[in-house]
Motif scaffolding. Sequence first.
Motif, PDB file in Angstrom:
ATOM      1  N   ASP A  75      -2.266  88.143  73.192  1.00  0.00           N
ATOM      2  CA  ASP A  75      -2.026  89.368  73.952  1.00  0.00           C
ATOM      3  C   ASP A  75      -1.805  89.002  75.417  1.00  0.00           C
ATOM      4  O   ASP A  75      -2.740  88.836  76.189  1.00  0.00           O
ATOM      5  N   ARG A  76      -0.536  88.914  75.833  1.00  0.00           N
ATOM      6  CA  ARG A  76      -0.183  88.389  77.147  1.00  0.00           C
ATOM      7  C   ARG A  76       0.346  89.431  78.109  1.00  0.00           C
ATOM      8  O   ARG A  76       0.709  89.113  79.238  1.00  0.00           O
ATOM      9  N   GLY A  77       0.437  90.702  77.682  1.00  0.00           N
ATOM     10  CA  GLY A  77       1.028  91.736  78.515  1.00  0.00           C
ATOM     11  C   GLY A  77       2.307  92.236  77.881  1.00  0.00           C
ATOM     12  O   GLY A  77       2.780  91.715  76.868  1.00  0.00           O
ATOM     13  N   ARG A  78       2.883  93.267  78.519  1.00  0.00           N
ATOM     14  CA  ARG A  78       4.064  93.899  77.942  1.00  0.00           C
ATOM     15  C   ARG A  78       5.019  94.310  79.064  1.00  0.00           C
ATOM     16  O   ARG A  78       4.595  94.730  80.134  1.00  0.00           O
ATOM     17  N   GLY A  79       6.314  94.178  78.801  1.00  0.00           N
ATOM     18  CA  GLY A  79       7.300  94.582  79.799  1.00  0.00           C
ATOM     19  C   GLY A  79       7.135  93.793  81.073  1.00  0.00           C
ATOM     20  O   GLY A  79       7.094  92.550  81.056  1.00  0.00           O
ATOM     21  N   ALA A  80       7.033  94.492  82.215  1.00  0.00           N
ATOM     22  CA  ALA A  80       6.843  93.811  83.489  1.00  0.00           C
ATOM     23  C   ALA A  80       5.551  93.005  83.519  1.00  0.00           C
ATOM     24  O   ALA A  80       5.427  92.045  84.291  1.00  0.00           O
ATOM     25  N   GLY A  81       4.587  93.366  82.664  1.00  0.00           N
ATOM     26  CA  GLY A  81       3.306  92.671  82.632  1.00  0.00           C
ATOM     27  C   GLY A  81       3.259  91.461  81.726  1.00  0.00           C
ATOM     28  O   GLY A  81       2.206  90.812  81.616  1.00  0.00           O
ATOM     29  N   GLU A  82       4.368  91.115  81.088  1.00  0.00           N
ATOM     30  CA  GLU A  82       4.383  89.967  80.186  1.00  0.00           C
ATOM     31  C   GLU A  82       3.990  88.690  80.938  1.00  0.00           C
ATOM     32  O   GLU A  82       4.584  88.335  81.952  1.00  0.00           O
ATOM     33  N   GLY A  83       2.954  88.028  80.432  1.00  0.00           N
ATOM     34  CA  GLY A  83       2.463  86.811  81.047  1.00  0.00           C
ATOM     35  C   GLY A  83       1.376  87.022  82.080  1.00  0.00           C
ATOM     36  O   GLY A  83       0.794  86.049  82.579  1.00  0.00           O
ATOM     37  N   TYR A  84       1.063  88.286  82.389  1.00  0.00           N
ATOM     38  CA  TYR A  84       0.076  88.572  83.429  1.00  0.00           C
ATOM     39  C   TYR A  84      -1.270  89.043  82.850  1.00  0.00           C
ATOM     40  O   TYR A  84      -2.089  89.603  83.568  1.00  0.00           O
ATOM     41  N   ASN A  85      -1.470  88.798  81.573  1.00  0.00           N
ATOM     42  CA  ASN A  85      -2.766  89.040  80.927  1.00  0.00           C
ATOM     43  C   ASN A  85      -3.146  87.777  80.175  1.00  0.00           C
ATOM     44  O   ASN A  85      -2.366  87.270  79.362  1.00  0.00           O
ATOM     45  N   ILE A  86      -4.314  87.248  80.464  1.00  0.00           N
ATOM     46  CA  ILE A  86      -4.787  86.019  79.830  1.00  0.00           C
ATOM     47  C   ILE A  86      -6.123  86.286  79.167  1.00  0.00           C
ATOM     48  O   ILE A  86      -7.087  86.694  79.833  1.00  0.00           O
ATOM     49  N   ASN A  87      -6.173  86.081  77.869  1.00  0.00           N
ATOM     50  CA  ASN A  87      -7.430  86.149  77.130  1.00  0.00           C
ATOM     51  C   ASN A  87      -7.816  84.753  76.665  1.00  0.00           C
ATOM     52  O   ASN A  87      -6.975  84.017  76.134  1.00  0.00           O
ATOM     53  N   LEU A  88      -9.081  84.413  76.863  1.00  0.00           N
ATOM     54  CA  LEU A  88      -9.603  83.144  76.370  1.00  0.00           C
ATOM     55  C   LEU A  88     -10.780  83.456  75.448  1.00  0.00           C
ATOM     56  O   LEU A  88     -11.933  83.504  75.885  1.00  0.00           O
ATOM     57  N   PRO A  89     -10.497  83.703  74.151  1.00  0.00           N
ATOM     58  CA  PRO A  89     -11.583  83.993  73.201  1.00  0.00           C
ATOM     59  C   PRO A  89     -12.318  82.707  72.835  1.00  0.00           C
ATOM     60  O   PRO A  89     -11.796  81.858  72.110  1.00  0.00           O
ATOM     61  N   MET A  90     -13.519  82.566  73.354  1.00  0.00           N
ATOM     62  CA  MET A  90     -14.275  81.321  73.209  1.00  0.00           C
ATOM     63  C   MET A  90     -15.191  81.388  71.999  1.00  0.00           C
ATOM     64  O   MET A  90     -15.688  82.446  71.635  1.00  0.00           O
ATOM     65  N   HIS A  91     -15.413  80.224  71.387  1.00  0.00           N
ATOM     66  CA  HIS A  91     -16.251  80.162  70.197  1.00  0.00           C
ATOM     67  C   HIS A  91     -17.702  80.509  70.529  1.00  0.00           C
ATOM     68  O   HIS A  91     -18.216  80.142  71.599  1.00  0.00           O
ATOM     69  N   ALA A  92     -18.361  81.180  69.605  1.00  0.00           N
ATOM     70  CA  ALA A  92     -19.805  81.397  69.727  1.00  0.00           C
ATOM     71  C   ALA A  92     -20.485  80.044  69.884  1.00  0.00           C
ATOM     72  O   ALA A  92     -20.111  79.067  69.243  1.00  0.00           O
ATOM     73  N   GLY A  93     -21.491  79.994  70.739  1.00  0.00           N
ATOM     74  CA  GLY A  93     -22.187  78.741  70.990  1.00  0.00           C
ATOM     75  C   GLY A  93     -21.685  77.998  72.211  1.00  0.00           C
ATOM     76  O   GLY A  93     -22.257  76.978  72.593  1.00  0.00           O
ATOM     77  N   SER A  94     -20.628  78.504  72.848  1.00  0.00           N
ATOM     78  CA  SER A  94     -20.125  77.851  74.060  1.00  0.00           C
ATOM     79  C   SER A  94     -21.199  77.873  75.144  1.00  0.00           C
ATOM     80  O   SER A  94     -21.842  78.904  75.373  1.00  0.00           O
ATOM     81  N   GLY A  95     -21.371  76.753  75.790  1.00  0.00           N
ATOM     82  CA  GLY A  95     -22.424  76.631  76.791  1.00  0.00           C
ATOM     83  C   GLY A  95     -21.902  76.239  78.159  1.00  0.00           C
ATOM     84  O   GLY A  95     -20.740  76.490  78.501  1.00  0.00           O
ATOM     85  N   HIS A  96     -22.761  75.598  78.931  1.00  0.00           N
ATOM     86  CA  HIS A  96     -22.502  75.308  80.337  1.00  0.00           C
ATOM     87  C   HIS A  96     -21.200  74.548  80.538  1.00  0.00           C
ATOM     88  O   HIS A  96     -20.326  74.971  81.314  1.00  0.00           O
ATOM     89  N   THR A  97     -21.036  73.427  79.860  1.00  0.00           N
ATOM     90  CA  THR A  97     -19.853  72.613  80.117  1.00  0.00           C
ATOM     91  C   THR A  97     -18.585  73.283  79.599  1.00  0.00           C
ATOM     92  O   THR A  97     -17.510  73.117  80.190  1.00  0.00           O
ATOM     93  N   ALA A  98     -18.671  74.039  78.507  1.00  0.00           N
ATOM     94  CA  ALA A  98     -17.491  74.738  77.996  1.00  0.00           C
ATOM     95  C   ALA A  98     -17.022  75.793  78.988  1.00  0.00           C
ATOM     96  O   ALA A  98     -15.813  75.927  79.248  1.00  0.00           O
ATOM     97  N   TYR A  99     -17.938  76.547  79.567  1.00  0.00           N
ATOM     98  CA  TYR A  99     -17.546  77.561  80.537  1.00  0.00           C
ATOM     99  C   TYR A  99     -16.921  76.930  81.785  1.00  0.00           C
ATOM    100  O   TYR A  99     -15.915  77.422  82.306  1.00  0.00           O
ATOM    101  N   LEU A 100     -17.504  75.838  82.254  1.00  0.00           N
ATOM    102  CA  LEU A 100     -16.924  75.200  83.433  1.00  0.00           C
ATOM    103  C   LEU A 100     -15.570  74.579  83.106  1.00  0.00           C
ATOM    104  O   LEU A 100     -14.659  74.574  83.943  1.00  0.00           O
ATOM    105  N   HIS A 101     -15.414  74.079  81.883  1.00  0.00           N
ATOM    106  CA  HIS A 101     -14.119  73.539  81.472  1.00  0.00           C
ATOM    107  C   HIS A 101     -13.081  74.660  81.419  1.00  0.00           C
ATOM    108  O   HIS A 101     -11.919  74.467  81.824  1.00  0.00           O
TER     109      HIS A 101
END
Length: 387
Positions: free
Chosen positions: A235-261
């Motif tokens: 889901d990246r946006g639509r029309g003029a908004g294409e590319g201006y929405n970024i979703n990063l669905p992270m795996h359950a269990g993500s911790g300190h280093t994953a968030y900083l990465h």
Amino acid sequence: MDNPAALRHLPRKDEGDTTMTTGFFWDERCFWHAGGNYAFTMPIGGLVQPLAAGGLPENPETKRRMKNLMEVTGLFDELDTRSAAPASREALARVHPASYLDEFKRLSDAGGGELGHAVPFARGGYELAALSAGLAIAAVDAVARGDLDNAYALSRPPGHHCLPDLPNGFCLLANVAIAIEAAQAKGLAKRVVVLDWDVHHGNGTEAIYYDRDDVLTISLHQEGNYPIDTGALADRGRGAGEGYNINLPMHAGSGHTAYLHAMDRVVIPAIEAFAPDMIIVACGYDAAIVDPLARMQATAATFAEMTKRIRDTADRVTDGKLVLVHEGGYSEAYVPFCGHATIATLAGSKIDAADPMARALHARQPSPAFDAFLRQSIDDMAQQLDL
């Protein structure tokens, strides 16, 4: 105090930051927002004891305890503390249609009710939600004008799940979007980044800006958590908004280093490429390892490090214009330490409320093998996002 050594009052500011002024916008009345007797679908009465917060995980104690901890350590005194006027009808109407605002006000005046997905409110809920949005407006306005270097708005009720005509996820008004629209209407900002690190997908903010290219929305969230039907990488946006929405669905269990990465690999490059006038963080603490509504493994140190990275990025890209607006976080015992670490870092303060759970939570971080898998998954998503 049982452990006075836990409070370490050191020199007030980082070297070179002696002129920094961090605003803290709050109002006691926001703690008075209530949902009435509401415990999901469980009836109240008989053998079911009514709960003080009406049965909602979103209750005032996480926020009140955070503010109180800041007073105890002295951090509160280092901040420029302010309240604000409630958002005006004109400000609200830039995001929400008149039909929604009218019905919200009608129910609020009549004693409270519910307009959408599990977001009940008591009498006066409309005015309290407008006050919550007003705190966000005032914080963004002050930073955009250069009156403050950066700011934190302790807004309650939260806002990032609220659609223009439908509340959900404890959110009644879209606080961040309302603040952005107010700043743009005044000519104070043109291009804005909204970074949402609440553990739940910022579906409301995404929906409001999905067709626009002047606001880049970035959401780091637990995959498959609330809402379960939004937040996909594709889901990246639509029309003029294409590319201006970024979703990063992270795996359950993500911790300190994953968030900083995720910050280093996705968030910061995306912000630098967009070159905004201002960065606003939808700041939830429910990615913390002890939160009852999520399955992530962030700690107070994680939020401090993410704040440092986004503050450094704002210094490079936006001349420091950075505002954090409070969203979720449901552990009454741990949110205060996450919030204190975040705000102390934002302000460049040396006052430290030592995390009493740091050692235990460090021991529960992902194993090296799982952590490598988590970081690789972020790299794979970054590649698909062309970052």
